[in-house]
Design an enzyme around this catalytic site. Structure first.
Site, short mmCIF file in Angstrom:
data_model
loop_
_atom_site.label_atom_id
_atom_site.label_comp_id
_atom_site.label_asym_id
_atom_site.label_seq_id
_atom_site.Cartn_x
_atom_site.Cartn_y
_atom_site.Cartn_z
N LYS A 158 18.94 12.44 41.97
CA LYS A 158 18.02 13.59 41.99
C LYS A 158 18.47 14.54 43.10
O LYS A 158 18.91 14.07 44.16
CB LYS A 158 16.59 13.12 42.28
CG LYS A 158 16.05 12.12 41.25
CD LYS A 158 15.56 12.80 39.99
CE LYS A 158 15.00 11.79 39.03
NZ LYS A 158 14.48 12.37 37.80
N LYS A 170 22.04 5.96 36.01
CA LYS A 170 21.58 6.63 34.79
C LYS A 170 21.58 8.14 35.01
O LYS A 170 21.10 8.66 36.01
CB LYS A 170 20.15 6.15 34.49
CG LYS A 170 19.47 6.87 33.34
CD LYS A 170 18.03 6.43 33.25
CE LYS A 170 17.09 7.43 32.61
NZ LYS A 170 17.29 8.82 32.93
N ASP A 211 20.19 11.90 34.20
CA ASP A 211 18.85 12.35 33.85
C ASP A 211 18.86 12.91 32.43
O ASP A 211 19.91 13.23 31.87
CB ASP A 211 18.32 13.38 34.86
CG ASP A 211 16.94 12.93 35.32
OD1 ASP A 211 16.62 13.06 36.52
OD2 ASP A 211 16.19 12.42 34.47
N GLU A 212 17.63 13.07 31.88
CA GLU A 212 17.53 13.39 30.45
C GLU A 212 18.14 14.75 30.12
O GLU A 212 18.57 14.98 28.99
CB GLU A 212 16.07 13.33 29.98
CG GLU A 212 15.14 14.35 30.56
CD GLU A 212 14.64 13.98 31.95
OE1 GLU A 212 14.97 12.86 32.43
OE2 GLU A 212 13.94 14.79 32.57
N HIS A 254 16.36 7.20 26.05
CA HIS A 254 15.40 8.00 26.81
C HIS A 254 14.49 8.69 25.80
O HIS A 254 14.98 9.17 24.77
CB HIS A 254 16.12 9.02 27.70
CG HIS A 254 15.23 9.57 28.77
ND1 HIS A 254 14.15 10.38 28.48
CD2 HIS A 254 15.23 9.42 30.10
CE1 HIS A 254 13.54 10.70 29.61
NE2 HIS A 254 14.16 10.13 30.61
N ARG A 255 13.21 8.75 26.10
CA ARG A 255 12.25 9.24 25.09
C ARG A 255 11.68 10.63 25.42
O ARG A 255 10.58 10.99 24.98
CB ARG A 255 11.13 8.22 24.93
CG ARG A 255 10.41 7.94 26.23
CD ARG A 255 9.31 6.88 26.11
NE ARG A 255 8.55 6.82 27.36
CZ ARG A 255 7.44 6.13 27.52
NH1 ARG A 255 6.94 5.43 26.52
NH2 ARG A 255 6.81 6.12 28.69
N HIS A 303 12.52 3.19 27.47
CA HIS A 303 11.50 3.54 28.46
C HIS A 303 10.13 3.20 27.90
O HIS A 303 9.83 3.52 26.74
CB HIS A 303 11.57 5.03 28.78
CG HIS A 303 12.72 5.40 29.68
ND1 HIS A 303 12.55 5.92 30.93
CD2 HIS A 303 14.06 5.29 29.50
CE1 HIS A 303 13.73 6.15 31.49
NE2 HIS A 303 14.67 5.77 30.63
N LYS A 340 4.12 8.25 37.76
CA LYS A 340 3.71 9.65 37.61
C LYS A 340 3.45 10.07 36.16
O LYS A 340 2.92 11.13 35.90
CB LYS A 340 4.79 10.55 38.20
CG LYS A 340 6.06 10.59 37.37
CD LYS A 340 7.13 11.46 38.02
CE LYS A 340 8.34 11.58 37.11
NZ LYS A 340 9.47 12.28 37.73
N SER A 398 9.88 3.31 34.52
CA SER A 398 10.43 4.47 35.23
C SER A 398 9.39 5.58 35.27
O SER A 398 8.55 5.68 34.39
CB SER A 398 11.67 4.95 34.45
OG SER A 398 12.12 6.20 34.92
N GLN A 403 13.58 1.50 37.16
CA GLN A 403 14.33 2.72 37.45
C GLN A 403 13.56 3.52 38.51
O GLN A 403 12.39 3.84 38.32
CB GLN A 403 14.48 3.56 36.19
CG GLN A 403 15.43 4.75 36.25
CD GLN A 403 15.06 5.87 37.23
OE1 GLN A 403 15.83 6.15 38.17
NE2 GLN A 403 13.88 6.45 37.10
N GLY A 456 14.19 7.12 40.76
CA GLY A 456 15.06 8.25 41.11
C GLY A 456 14.63 8.75 42.49
O GLY A 456 15.20 8.40 43.51
C1 CAP Z 1 12.12 9.45 36.40
C2 CAP Z 1 12.76 10.30 35.32
C3 CAP Z 1 12.50 9.77 33.93
C4 CAP Z 1 11.07 9.50 33.58
C5 CAP Z 1 10.86 9.59 32.06
C6 CAP Z 1 12.28 11.74 35.40
O1 CAP Z 1 12.50 9.99 37.64
O2 CAP Z 1 14.15 10.34 35.49
O3 CAP Z 1 13.04 10.78 33.05
O4 CAP Z 1 10.76 8.19 33.99
O5 CAP Z 1 9.56 9.21 31.73
O6 CAP Z 1 13.11 12.59 35.13
O7 CAP Z 1 11.11 11.90 35.67
P1 CAP Z 1 11.74 9.45 38.95
P2 CAP Z 1 9.32 7.87 30.87
O8 CAP Z 1 12.12 8.01 39.13
O9 CAP Z 1 12.22 10.33 40.08
O10 CAP Z 1 10.27 9.62 38.70
O11 CAP Z 1 10.07 6.81 31.62
O12 CAP Z 1 7.83 7.70 30.87
O13 CAP Z 1 9.87 8.11 29.51
MG MG Z 2 14.50 11.80 34.01
#
Ligand code: CAP
Ligand code: MG
Length: 416
Positions: free
Chosen positions: A151, A177, A179-180, A269-270, A302, A309, A339, A361, A363
């Protein structure tokens, strides 16, 4: 004489066949009875339309979906399996989650669950590796696996990204990993990032003696994804990551077929699921998405945290973990990924919720550590060790500087 025939799709004495696929819908009719609304859903999602028709083939009756149970605002509908093409997820969703969401006769509609018969499930590959296969190639027998996303989620160039990767992996993270929304932007092209991270992995594996893997985001147009998979396999890396909702079910099925040939595991990733899973009275339950992802053959999925959060309460998270790990016609088990707002202080909650067959996970919970990413990684591993020994984190932290600094910053805070 009415031109409608929805009542032909309702039979409350009907007993679904063991090979039928069953959908559970939450329905909010608009000015009509629930039974009529449910009949319209069954008709529109199987063979019918708004009016009776002058030519009907012999077999039509055997293809009709049937409402067989109505309770309060929920209807159960059974679908003869012949309605669905073998092994074709897009077509399944075009039937049970297609036009029905746009019908004027319904104020709201939510597909709460899909009960999949073995005969349908058998036409899908399921995970290539699953939990047991991933543990084997990572050489991690029992403990939860750890992952991190550098991050800020986008903004590093390949060199800067590789530096964060090196610190995180050296600190004890198992899986790096992307990020999306990190794919191949002008300032961090896919090939360059892959090359640099794989060099880091080679170095850190040598230094630590631990296996590491890069869940590199290949999300793109499908032909490009296939090219990226080849590149990943050429490095001997074991994972790819796919944003399965934004890239779509067709491409996921293509990627899964190719992953089998290349010996690659898929991290799903969803992102974007919340657009249709979040509301309790309209859309599609994340349970349905998770079930179909296991059929399609993802290795990691996930599922949320219950304490972090993102939305998704602990009951939902536990249910999703069950969909990933409980027996499903002998398909390999999917690694649930917890995550979203996690940090070392929340590790005991996650282990209580999931047990050890989970990928944790973090970040921000690593890269926001006061002493940097390597210390953040160490703190996460320390929190897992302490939690697995059944020692309260505060006590365990007395022996670990990085963990005590993490607890000083975040404690056991549950981010909003
Ligand atoms: C988490 C994360 C994931 C989320 C996705 C983000 O980062 O990389 O994409 O967990 O949500 O971009 O928020 P942090 P889910 O660890 O910094 O929060 O797992 O519910 O699909
Ligand atoms: Mg992410």
């Amino acid at each position: 004489m009415s031109f409608e025939w929805y009542d032909e799709f309702v039979d409350l004495d009907h007993e679904p066949d063991k090979d039928d696929l069953v959908c559970i819908f939450r329905i909010e009719p608009d000015g009509i009875s629930l039974e009529e609304a449910a009949g319209r859903v069954a008709s529109e999602s199987s063979v019918g339309t708004w009016t009776t028709l002058s030519t009907l083939p012999e077999r039509i009756d055997s293809l009709k979906a049937r409402v067989f149970e109505i309770q309060e605002n929920t209807a159960k509908i059974s679908y003869p399996l012949e309605l669905f093409e073998e092994g074709n997820i897009p077509q399944l969703l075009s039937s049970i989650a297609g036009n029905v969401f746009g019908m004027k006769a319904l104020k709201k509609l939510r597909l709460e669950d899909v009960i999949i018969p073995e005969k349908y499930a058998r036409r899908f590959p399921g995970p290539a590796y699953g939990i047991e296969g991933v543990r084997k190639f990572m050489g991690i027998k029992k403990r939860p696996l750890t992952a991190t996303v550098p991050k800020p989620k986008v903004g590093f160039n390949a060199d800067e990204y590789a530096k964060i990767a090196e610190e995180s992996l050296r600190g004890g993270i198992d899986l790096l990993k992307d990020d999306e929304n990190l794919t191949s932007q002008s300032f961090i092209r896919f090939e360059k990032r892959l090359e640099k991270v794989m060099k880091v992995i080679e170095r850190v594996e040598h230094e630590t003696g631990e296996h590491k893997s890069y869940m590199v985001n290949i999300t793109a147009e499908t032909e490009e994804m296939k090219r990226r998979m080849e590149a990943v396999a050429d490095y001997g890396n074991k994972y790819v990551m796919v944003d399965i909702i934004t890239s779509g079910w067709s491409s996921l099925q293509t990627i899964r077929n190719m992953a089998g040939d290349l010996g690659l595991a898929i991290h799903a990733h969803r992102a974007m699921h919340g657009a249709f899973t979040k509301l309790p009275d309209h859309g599609i339950s994340i349970k349905v998405i998770t079930k179909l992802s296991r059929l399609a053959g993802v290795d990691n999925m996930h599922v949320g945290t219950g304490v972090g959060k993102m939305s998704g309460k602990t009951e939902e998270v536990t249910e999703l973990a069950g969909i990933c790990r409980d027996d499903m016609f002998g398909l390999k088990r999917v690694f649930p990924v917890s995550s979203g707002g996690l940090h070392p202080g929340l590790v005991p909650d996650i282990i209580t919720l999931f047990g050890t067959d989970v990928i944790i996970q973090a970040g921000g919970g690593i890269h926001g550590h006061p002493s940097g990413s390597e210390a953040g990684a160490r703190a996460l591993r320390q929190a897992i060790d302490v939690a697995l020994e059944g020692i309260p984190l505060e006590d365990g932290a007395k022996n670990y500087r990085e963990l005590s600094l993490a607890l000083k910053k975040w404690g056991t805070a549950r981010p909003k």
